[in-house]
Motif scaffolding. Structure first.
Motif, PDB file in Angstrom:
ATOM      1  N   ARG A  66       0.941  -1.149  -0.074  1.00  0.00           N
ATOM      2  CA  ARG A  66      -0.118  -0.090  -0.177  1.00  0.00           C
ATOM      3  C   ARG A  66       0.970   1.365  -0.112  1.00  0.00           C
ATOM      4  O   ARG A  66       1.758   1.196   0.824  1.00  0.00           O
ATOM      5  CB  ARG A  66      -1.055   0.028   1.239  1.00  0.00           C
ATOM      6  N   ILE A  70      -0.834   2.934  -9.635  1.00  0.00           N
ATOM      7  CA  ILE A  70      -1.777   2.784 -10.825  1.00  0.00           C
ATOM      8  C   ILE A  70      -0.704   3.779 -11.805  1.00  0.00           C
ATOM      9  O   ILE A  70      -0.468   4.785 -11.457  1.00  0.00           O
ATOM     10  CB  ILE A  70      -3.100   3.642 -10.915  1.00  0.00           C
ATOM     11  N   ALA A  86     -12.304   9.886 -10.939  1.00  0.00           N
ATOM     12  CA  ALA A  86     -12.510   8.659 -10.758  1.00  0.00           C
ATOM     13  C   ALA A  86     -11.221   8.222  -9.725  1.00  0.00           C
ATOM     14  O   ALA A  86     -11.392   7.416  -8.952  1.00  0.00           O
ATOM     15  CB  ALA A  86     -13.031   7.791 -11.822  1.00  0.00           C
ATOM     16  N   LEU A  87     -10.307   8.718 -10.489  1.00  0.00           N
ATOM     17  CA  LEU A  87      -8.888   8.259  -9.572  1.00  0.00           C
ATOM     18  C   LEU A  87      -8.772   9.015  -8.480  1.00  0.00           C
ATOM     19  O   LEU A  87      -8.330   8.209  -7.697  1.00  0.00           O
ATOM     20  CB  LEU A  87      -7.808   8.727 -10.665  1.00  0.00           C
ATOM     21  N   ARG A  89     -11.079   9.367  -6.305  1.00  0.00           N
ATOM     22  CA  ARG A  89     -11.912   8.611  -5.409  1.00  0.00           C
ATOM     23  C   ARG A  89     -11.183   7.312  -5.055  1.00  0.00           C
ATOM     24  O   ARG A  89     -11.176   6.847  -3.866  1.00  0.00           O
ATOM     25  CB  ARG A  89     -13.255   8.375  -6.299  1.00  0.00           C
ATOM     26  N   VAL A  90     -10.528   6.642  -6.080  1.00  0.00           N
ATOM     27  CA  VAL A  90      -9.920   5.470  -5.619  1.00  0.00           C
ATOM     28  C   VAL A  90      -8.649   5.659  -4.883  1.00  0.00           C
ATOM     29  O   VAL A  90      -8.285   4.855  -3.942  1.00  0.00           O
ATOM     30  CB  VAL A  90      -9.442   4.961  -7.137  1.00  0.00           C
ATOM     31  N   CYS A  91      -8.062   6.819  -5.062  1.00  0.00           N
ATOM     32  CA  CYS A  91      -6.913   7.305  -4.244  1.00  0.00           C
ATOM     33  C   CYS A  91      -7.096   7.917  -2.968  1.00  0.00           C
ATOM     34  O   CYS A  91      -6.445   7.944  -2.003  1.00  0.00           O
ATOM     35  CB  CYS A  91      -6.046   8.326  -4.892  1.00  0.00           C
ATOM     36  N   GLN A  93      -8.606   6.948  -0.393  1.00  0.00           N
ATOM     37  CA  GLN A  93      -8.371   6.166   1.273  1.00  0.00           C
ATOM     38  C   GLN A  93      -6.936   5.901   1.399  1.00  0.00           C
ATOM     39  O   GLN A  93      -6.464   5.515   2.385  1.00  0.00           O
ATOM     40  CB  GLN A  93      -9.220   4.859   0.839  1.00  0.00           C
ATOM     41  N   HIS A  95      -5.194   3.963  -0.334  1.00  0.00           N
ATOM     42  CA  HIS A  95      -4.735   2.529  -0.786  1.00  0.00           C
ATOM     43  C   HIS A  95      -3.915   2.574  -2.296  1.00  0.00           C
ATOM     44  O   HIS A  95      -3.481   1.680  -2.587  1.00  0.00           O
ATOM     45  CB  HIS A  95      -6.077   1.642  -0.651  1.00  0.00           C
ATOM     46  N   ALA A  96      -4.229   4.017  -2.971  1.00  0.00           N
ATOM     47  CA  ALA A  96      -3.553   3.803  -4.214  1.00  0.00           C
ATOM     48  C   ALA A  96      -3.162   5.237  -4.462  1.00  0.00           C
ATOM     49  O   ALA A  96      -3.413   6.076  -3.919  1.00  0.00           O
ATOM     50  CB  ALA A  96      -4.492   3.424  -5.206  1.00  0.00           C
ATOM     51  N   ARG A  97      -2.067   5.241  -5.534  1.00  0.00           N
ATOM     52  CA  ARG A  97      -1.643   6.548  -6.031  1.00  0.00           C
ATOM     53  C   ARG A  97      -1.583   6.458  -7.468  1.00  0.00           C
ATOM     54  O   ARG A  97      -1.376   5.246  -7.911  1.00  0.00           O
ATOM     55  CB  ARG A  97      -0.193   6.963  -5.422  1.00  0.00           C
ATOM     56  N   LEU A  98      -1.394   7.411  -8.014  1.00  0.00           N
ATOM     57  CA  LEU A  98      -1.297   7.626  -9.917  1.00  0.00           C
ATOM     58  C   LEU A  98       0.032   7.936 -10.069  1.00  0.00           C
ATOM     59  O   LEU A  98       0.507   9.131  -9.549  1.00  0.00           O
ATOM     60  CB  LEU A  98      -2.432   8.343 -10.446  1.00  0.00           C
TER      61      LEU A  98
END
Length: 165
Positions: A66, A70, A86-87, A89-91, A93, A95-98
């Motif tokens: 974690r 992406i 959308a990215l 929203r995914v990031c 929390q 739990h993800a990064r771009l």
């Protein structure tokens, strides 16, 4: 033989490309949209799925980590603007990064610190894929994008990445 892997006729003078198609002994493409335009211009067309030299890409060893990275590589990062919300929203929390590797940085304030821009450099052409956990290739539904060969998808897969398109 004229190899055409992008629908450049959709963004430049289409007459020039139709002339190229018509005067070539053979038009080689991996895309059915391009093949149809070339055939309409009177060309003999061969559909050929272009290869990626998989040995040049580091194979990603997936481990639980974690944040998940992406990744996107390309010459026009503003293409990502349409999916930035959308990215984000995914990031959101954590739990993800771009990670964006391109000619110009992506400006997406909604991503905040979850966005990392890296200037594309030829010496890192293959290595960047080994730093991603997931590859993305978003495309808007345009004539130009329908006439693209799926090269970036193939690069992500050569590195052992799942791909979202």
């Amino acid at each position: 033989v004229y190899h055409c892997d992008d629908a450049l006729y959709a963004v430049a003078n289409p007459r020039w490309y139709r002339l190229r198609f018509r005067h070539a002994d053979l038009v080689l493409t991996g895309n059915r949209e391009i093949a149809a335009v070339a055939e309409e211009a009177g060309a003999t067309v061969e559909l050929w799925d272009g290869a990626v030299e998989v040995g040049r890409y580091p194979l990603r060893r997936h481990e639980a980590r974690r944040p998940v990275v992406i990744g996107w590589v390309g010459h026009h990062p503003p293409l990502l603007r349409s999916i930035a919300p959308a990215l984000a929203r995914v990031c959101a929390q954590g739990h993800a990064r771009l990670k964006v590797v391109g000619d110009t940085p992506l400006e997406a304030p909604e991503l905040g610190s979850a966005l990392e821009n890296e200037q594309w450099r030829p010496e890192r052409e293959f290595d960047v894929f080994g730093e991603f956990d997931i590859g993305i290739m978003p495309l808007e539904n345009t004539e130009y994008n329908r006439g693209k060969e799926a090269f970036k998808i193939k690069e992500h897969m050569a590195a052992g990445l799942p791909v979202v398109c």
